[in-house]
Design an enzyme around this catalytic site. Structure first.
Site, PDB file in Angstrom:
ATOM      1  CG  HIS A  38      -2.086  -1.007   1.008  1.00  0.00           C
ATOM      2  ND1 HIS A  38      -3.310  -0.694   0.483  1.00  0.00           N
ATOM      3  CD2 HIS A  38      -2.127  -2.336   1.284  1.00  0.00           C
ATOM      4  CE1 HIS A  38      -4.068  -1.779   0.451  1.00  0.00           C
ATOM      5  NE2 HIS A  38      -3.363  -2.795   0.926  1.00  0.00           N
ATOM      6  CB  THR A  39       4.385   1.975  -0.253  1.00  0.00           C
ATOM      7  OG1 THR A  39       4.775   0.769  -0.928  1.00  0.00           O
ATOM      8  CG2 THR A  39       4.528   1.763   1.244  1.00  0.00           C
ATOM      9  CG  ASP A  40       0.967   0.516  -5.183  1.00  0.00           C
ATOM     10  OD1 ASP A  40       0.283   0.750  -4.161  1.00  0.00           O
ATOM     11  OD2 ASP A  40       0.589  -0.262  -6.083  1.00  0.00           O
ATOM     12  N   GLY A 128      -3.904 -12.839  -3.910  1.00  0.00           N
ATOM     13  CA  GLY A 128      -3.003 -11.727  -3.655  1.00  0.00           C
ATOM     14  C   GLY A 128      -1.727 -11.804  -4.464  1.00  0.00           C
ATOM     15  CB  SER A 131      -4.777 -13.889 -10.880  1.00  0.00           C
ATOM     16  OG  SER A 131      -5.888 -13.327 -10.197  1.00  0.00           O
ATOM     17  CG  ASP A 176      -0.231  -5.671  -8.194  1.00  0.00           C
ATOM     18  OD1 ASP A 176       0.659  -5.674  -7.329  1.00  0.00           O
ATOM     19  OD2 ASP A 176      -1.432  -5.735  -7.926  1.00  0.00           O
TER      20      ASP A 176
END
Length: 386
Positions: A38-40, A128, A131, A176
């Site tokens: 949750h830093t992106d 997680g 996909s 991702d």
């Protein structure tokens, strides 16, 4: 891991399904995030790597605007759509991802033709491991090549993010797809999410007599839900109150000041992001100087922060992490967006079976679904197979 035989088999099945050979077969991997959760979307730092589990698409362009898509996943029939007038929210289930990247390319002024597509994937769904982004990155790689768009990886990253945010409705960042498109064998992807600068950091667990276990809890999660969106909103509120563009600009030294300005919940969310950014930087430094065997404490601290401050863990993830640590793993944490999914456990080779057995026993004793446990290694990013 995909083989040439796998790609050929998918191509042959495409021919049987659509009556013509595909223009090619492309694949893109899922990812494991080693650290940096949750830093992106806070313009911070992340350290994921592409894994040796992939989504593969056989694709052939058409001379009209029709899209026909079929998945090898059981129970799904042929999906048909029209690219003309394509709007956010179109499609259902997995079909949203190919349609989303087609829409995002159209938004960039790229003439995207209709296409036939056959999908096969061994990236676990809802675990997680991204996909959905594996599908998007495989499809956008194919369309980028077949349309002659020639977009660089950085542009493809932003296009897939736009597809996720606006078409699918998931408020995700760029981690991702960056791992899936820019990964390399044996390397973790140290990504600055503000400017997309990437450095490849060697991550060879095997050389340190370690394995990285993924423990898929079978608790499915989705980014397109209120939990993820509310965490992002809290981060944006914290940045606004602290007077910065993004939480990336808040150092650990400002947390005392923040405690006097933020409500309790917002402070906890901010504290996770700020300390997690710091842990990513520490992990990159430690990997470079000491290797994978020295990052266990950072993985552990990351999980505690996600459990207590960001509150995105769940009982199954906590049990997996705690059991792995109690049975010999040197560090463990949940990975991915949270609210279910998978944990990772960095484990000495000699303790691997002990950890596997202990986790299965602990889940059975708690009445949870039996987890799927497997190893992953850093793999190549998206590429054309045939």
């Amino acid at each position: 891991m995909t083989t040439t035989a796998d790609a050929t088999a998918l191509s042959d099945r495409f021919l049987e399904t659509f009556g013509a050979a595909p223009d090619g077969v492309w694949q893109a991997p899922g990812r494991v995030n080693l650290i940096g959760e949750h830093t992106d979307y806070n313009e911070g730092f992340v350290l994921p790597f592409a894994i040796d589990r992939t989504a593969k698409v056989a694709l052939r362009v058409r001379d009209d605007s029709t899209v026909r898509m079929l998945s090898t996943f059981g129970g799904h029939g042929m999906v048909e759509a029209d690219l003309e007038g394509l709007e956010p929210g179109s499609g259902d289930g997995w079909s949203r991802y190919p349609l989303g990247v087609a829409w995002a390319l159209q938004e960039r002024g790229i003439a995207v033709p209709g296409f036939d597509l056959l999908l096969d994937s061994d990236v676990p769904l809802g675990a997680g491991l991204s996909s959905s982004h594996a599908i998007e990155c495989a499809v956008i790689s194919a369309l980028n090549e077949l349309t002659g768009a020639g977009l660089a990886a950085e542009a493809l990253v932003l296009a897939t993010q736009r597809a996720e945010n606006l078409f699918v409705g998931a408020p995700t960042g760029i981690m991702d797809q960056s791992a899936s498109l820019r990964g390399a064998k044996g390397q973790a992807v140290f990504l600055d999410c503000r400017d997309q600068h990437v450095e490849l950091v060697p991550f060879d667990a095997e050389a340190s007599d370690l394995v990285l276990l993924v423990i898929d809890t079978k608790v499915s999660h989705s980014h397109a839900d209120g939990g993820y969106a509310s965490r992002r909103a809290s981060c944006e509120l914290g940045a606004e109150i602290l007077g910065v563009k993004a939480l990336r600009d808040v150092g650990v030294e400002r947390l005392d000041e923040a405690s006097g300005l933020l409500d309790e919940t917002t402070l906890k969310r901010v504290r996770h992001v700020v300390t997690e950014n710091d842990r990513v930087l520490q992990t990159v430094e430690v990997l470079g100087k000491q290797g994978p065997a020295s990052i266990g404490a950072l993985l552990d601290a990351s999980h505690v922060s996600m459990r207590d401050d960001f509150e995105i863990s769940c009982p199954e993830l906590d049990l997996a992490v705690d059991t792995a640590r109690a049975n010999g793993s040197i560090g463990a944490r949940m990975t991915g967006g949270g609210f279910g999914g998978s944990a990772i456990a960095l484990t000495p080779v000699g303790r691997e079976q002990q950890v596997r057995d202990a986790v299965v026993r602990s889940f059975a004793a708690a009445g949870y679904t039996t987890p799927d446990i497997f190893t992953v290694t850093p793999a190549a990013g998206a590429l054309r197979l045939v």
